[in-house]
Write a protein that holds these residues in place. Structure first.
Motif, PDB file in Angstrom:
ATOM      1  N   TYR A   1      21.045 -35.331  62.258  1.00  0.00           N
ATOM      2  CA  TYR A   1      21.152 -35.841  63.536  1.00  0.00           C
ATOM      3  C   TYR A   1      20.059 -37.152  63.708  1.00  0.00           C
TER       4      TYR A   1
ATOM      5  N   TYR B   1      23.212 -39.833  67.167  1.00  0.00           N
ATOM      6  CA  TYR B   1      23.975 -40.034  65.980  1.00  0.00           C
ATOM      7  C   TYR B   1      24.136 -38.602  65.120  1.00  0.00           C
TER       8      TYR B   1
ATOM      9  N   VAL C   1      26.203 -36.389  61.784  1.00  0.00           N
ATOM     10  CA  VAL C   1      26.957 -36.350  60.510  1.00  0.00           C
ATOM     11  C   VAL C   1      27.389 -34.904  60.730  1.00  0.00           C
TER      12      VAL C   1
ATOM     13  N   LEU D   1      30.530 -39.583  61.040  1.00  0.00           N
ATOM     14  CA  LEU D   1      29.145 -40.167  61.555  1.00  0.00           C
ATOM     15  C   LEU D   1      29.993 -40.158  63.057  1.00  0.00           C
TER      16      LEU D   1
ATOM     17  N   SER E   1      28.891 -40.492  67.352  1.00  0.00           N
ATOM     18  CA  SER E   1      27.843 -40.960  68.374  1.00  0.00           C
ATOM     19  C   SER E   1      28.019 -40.284  69.710  1.00  0.00           C
TER      20      SER E   1
END
Length: 406
Positions: A382, A392, A394, A400, A402
């Motif tokens: 992140y 953000y 992953v 991905l 947010s």
């Protein structure tokens, strides 16, 4: 002035080559690019620092434990210091310097220690009998009204430029990440008494801020210090505390770190114990074989040689088993953490039931302001946008995601 460095192998120590270095300087005219000197200026040592003094060039190379430095004329490249202009020798290789009204303070390093040397550039000699040894490698220098406050990788102290000695007999043990400047003061965390202190840059006086020691849970120690508008915060992977400017404790919070699953820890502990026993037994056998080698050496050289070889083999096996034991115990005790700091918040990795979370912890209150569910992800990827407070992440499916931190 353009400098280059040349490396030369002059011998070897075992399989490692012994290298020597020279630094070469060329001088060009800014008007037409022509050479000012007919030949390059050559000095012994690696390229390091260059200072400009009046119409002279002060070259400060790094040449190991003893380095020759010199002041050279801009136009003629003639040396001005030492016998026949060959320069003067100082302790250690130069890796930093600072210009002061009292002269140039050189920061040097030998194989074992770092030093501060005050250099009188008018006389071309060191201002004091010997350099001052410092703990760790220099990271920052802050001029005070008369002296120099310095911070290294291990401690902080003040160099008295009149005496050429340290102001305090015992330096304050700290780290660069645990220091910060605010309104003319250098705040720092003292590892000795675990308190926050400040050094007034103008008066050079040191005072305590925190009224009591700061003790973190989970055997952690602070690793970062930040100045907020309403106090000083210190934090580690799983702990955060804020001290008000009046010394009172605003808050202190601890978030236990998740560890490896219980069954995996038990297995790693078992493997570590087994490896430790193998290592101990192997070292015992190795010692017995070594004794046997000495006992039979006078009667049977072949048997003695065989015993010696077996002793070395079992000793090596024991060392490898012991190293494996250390690794197993380390893995069993390892904690999962992913601490990252933002402007007004920090992320802490923690666990609820069997699920992992990134907790958004406020630096203002020490409270949890949000959670990012990680599921079984033990190595989160992140990034934090500190301007927009956007995060953000992953996830394990390479999505991905947010998040907005309020």
């Amino acid at each position: 002035y353009i400098a280059s460095e040349k490396e030369k192998e002059i011998g070897s120590r075992g399989s490692n080559p012994i290298l020597s270095y020279t630094s070469h300087f060329l001088a060009y005219s800014l008007e037409d690019g022509s050479f000012i000197w007919d030949d390059p200026l050559e000095v012994s040592g690696q390229l390091s620092q260059v200072a400009f003094i009046d119409n002279d060039l002060l070259i400060l190379p790094d040449d190991g434990n003893r380095t020759r430095i010199n002041r050279f004329d801009y136009k003629t490249k003639d040396g001005k210091w030492g016998k026949r202009g060959r320069g003067i020798t100082i302790k250690g290789g130069v890796y930093d310097y600072i210009m002061t009204p009292k002269g140039v303070v050189l920061v040097t390093r030998t194989n074992r220690n770092d030093f501060l040397t005050v250099l009188d550039t008018d006389l071309g000699e060191t201002a004091f009998d010997k350099p001052e040894k410092i703990e760790g490698s220099l990271v920052g220098i802050i001029p005070t009204s008369n002296d120099l406050l310095y911070i290294t990788t291990e401690s902080a102290n003040i160099l008295d430029l009149k005496e050429g000695a340290l102001k305090w007999k015992n330096s304050i043990p700290t780290r660069p990440s645990l220091t910060a400047e605010y309104e003319g003061k250098i705040y720092l965390f003292d590892f000795n008494d675990r308190r926050i202190k400040f050094i007034d840059i103008l008066t050079e006086q040191i005072e305590e801020v925190s009224s009591s020691s700061i003790d973190f849970d989970g055997k952690e120690v602070p690793r970062e210090l930040e100045i907020m508008s309403d106090g000083i915060i210190v934090y580690s992977d799983q702990n955060i505390a804020k001290i008000n400017f009046d010394g009172s404790l605003a808050f202190q919070s601890y978030f236990p770190a998740p560890r490896e699953a219980g069954w995996k820890r038990a297995l790693l502990y078992a493997e570590g114990v087994r490896a430790s026993l193998i290592g101990a037994q192997s070292h015992y056998i190795s010692g017995s074989l070594r004794k046997a080698q000495l006992d039979v050496a006078s009667e049977d050289l072949q048997s003695a040689a065989m015993a010696g070889q077996l002793s070395e083999i079992t000793a090596d096996y024991g060392a490898k088993a012991s190293d494996y034991a250390k690794t197993a115990f380390s893995m069993a005790n390892s904690r999962l953490n992913a601490t990252t700091s933002g402007r007004d918040f920090m992320f802490v990795m923690s666990q609820e039931n069997k699920d992992l979370f990134l907790l958004v912890v406020s630096k203002k209150t020490g409270d949890i302001e949000g959670k990012i569910a990680l599921g079984k992800d033990r190595e989160p990827i992140y990034a934090v946008d500190d301007v927009t407070s956007q995060v953000y992440y992953v996830d394990t499916n390479n999505n991905l995601i947010s998040y907005k931190v309020k």
